[in-house]
Each structure stands twice: as C-alpha cells, then as structure tokens.
Design an enzyme around this catalytic site. Sequence first.
Site, PDB file in Angstrom:
ATOM      1  N   TYR A  42     -10.261 -12.653  -6.221  1.00  0.00           N
ATOM      2  CA  TYR A  42      -9.967 -12.408  -4.813  1.00  0.00           C
ATOM      3  C   TYR A  42     -10.881 -13.192  -3.877  1.00  0.00           C
ATOM      4  O   TYR A  42     -10.615 -13.260  -2.672  1.00  0.00           O
ATOM      5  CB  TYR A  42     -10.100 -10.917  -4.479  1.00  0.00           C
ATOM      6  N   LEU A 181       2.624   0.703  -3.163  1.00  0.00           N
ATOM      7  CA  LEU A 181       3.633   0.805  -2.103  1.00  0.00           C
ATOM      8  C   LEU A 181       4.754  -0.213  -2.300  1.00  0.00           C
ATOM      9  O   LEU A 181       5.580  -0.403  -1.406  1.00  0.00           O
ATOM     10  CB  LEU A 181       2.985   0.610  -0.733  1.00  0.00           C
ATOM     11  N   ILE A 219      -4.151   2.233  -5.694  1.00  0.00           N
ATOM     12  CA  ILE A 219      -5.159   1.498  -4.913  1.00  0.00           C
ATOM     13  C   ILE A 219      -4.446   0.677  -3.825  1.00  0.00           C
ATOM     14  O   ILE A 219      -4.345  -0.548  -3.919  1.00  0.00           O
ATOM     15  CB  ILE A 219      -6.061   0.618  -5.791  1.00  0.00           C
ATOM     16  N   ASN A 231      -3.043   6.039   4.642  1.00  0.00           N
ATOM     17  CA  ASN A 231      -2.896   6.017   3.189  1.00  0.00           C
ATOM     18  C   ASN A 231      -3.840   7.028   2.535  1.00  0.00           C
ATOM     19  O   ASN A 231      -3.464   7.718   1.583  1.00  0.00           O
ATOM     20  CB  ASN A 231      -3.169   4.615   2.643  1.00  0.00           C
TER      21      ASN A 231
END
Length: 266
Positions: A42, A181, A219, A231
Amino acid sequence: MSDIDLPDIGFGTSGATGDDCVESVRTALDAGYRFLDTAQMYDNEPAVGAGMRLADVDRDDVVLASKILPDNLGYEDAKRTSEESLKRLDVDAVDLLYVHWPTGAYDPEESLRALDELHEAGVARSVGVSNFTPELLDEAREILDADITAHQVECHPLFPQDELRAYADDHGHTLVGYCPLGQGEIFDTPELQTVADRHDTSVAAVCLAWAMEKGVVPIPQSTDPEHIRANYEATALELTDEDVATIDGIEDEERLIDPDAAAWNQ
C-alpha cells in the site's frame, strides 16, 4: 491458538496515502476502531504510523497488521523488509504479519520459515496469511511452528466464502474480510436493500453487520470521516435470523478482486 484477540471490526487503509491516510487513521482510532490493516504494497506505512501517533489511543490498545509484499517473500527479503516495515511504522513490533499473496517470490518452506523467525524474534506478535486456498492453508499449517491467527480474503454478502469460513472455524483462526462493502458495487442488491429498510439503516451497515454475524472481521476502508464513523457504528446493528436468511438467500455471486496470478486461478 494465537494470543491475539482481534476486534469485531478493523480499519483498512488500501488506497489511502499521505495526509489523507494520516487523518483517516487518526479519525478511525478516535471513532473506536482498534484494529488497523496496512501492507508494504500500500506504500502508506509511514502515514499509518503517523495517524496512530496523532490519535488519543495507546499503542498497546491497537492491533496493528501489515503484510509482506509478494516480491519480498524470499527468505532474506521477507526478514529484511519486515524490519523495514517496523521502521516505517515507527513501532517496535506489529501485532499481526501476513503473507499478502502466495505469489511472486512465495516459496512455502522459505517464506514461512522467515515468518516463523520473525515471530520468534518479536518482530510480529502473531502471523497470518492472505488470499490462500484451503490446500495452501493445509500446507502452511504443516510448515509453520506458529499458529495462524488470521486468514484475510475478500468477503461480502455476494462472496460469502462459505468454505474458508468453515475452515477458519475448524482450525481456530479468524477470517478477516477485505472489500466487505463490495466496493459499493453490491449496494443495489434487492435483498440487502430490504434488510436495510427493515432497520432504517444503510446497506453498508447491513454488509458489515452480516460479516460480524458470520464471525468475519470486516476491514472497511474510507477516507471520508463521516463514512469512517458510520462504518464503526455498524457494530451496534443486530441482524435477526430473518435478516440473515434474507441475505444468505442471495443467489448472485461476484468476486471483485481476481488477479490472474491468484492461487485460485492456478
């Protein structure tokens, strides 16, 4: 069994970099999250560490996870780059260190030996794997001295990972779900909208509550402060048996993250 107790929900940082990442991590921790997920891939470990330091939360209260880049999974590279991850995060250890993908330089004997040694040396308090098949999990469990704490995979109502959830239950590790999601692409699913309407809540909250009901640690990732807090508040949503049955009745299935090199495509 691992001595790491994962919270019911974590905060993902994939795609977040720089100041946006710093602020999203700080916001997440201040909102109540106590599980942070990053990775060498990342390119945001320094920002994640900075966000942790800015938040009004003790380091010992946070489960911090990172993942070894596939190209760094050779024995020497895995050990060296994991130490470099600690420096970028500015921490003494990570709580959970994953093999990110069993691709690239991944060699079961050498890569997992490095993971064991990183665990023994205290670089990682526990170890995990990500994007493995049941066959690769069997192999890893035979090789590793350390227990597998978590297996991280894509998991959401349109990709429920029944087999890997059952495997996790049978072998005592936690399934951690990324893309919980469905990247927003599943929000128009009628069954999810029906359950959301029953509770006067969002489809996003329903997806997260469904994961937690199934024993999966979702997550979700966001850089929007309102979404980050919303969330987390999904932890308070309790689905009924009818709700779960409605969601489990979804017939469509959609894997969103599907690289050609993934183990399930070999």
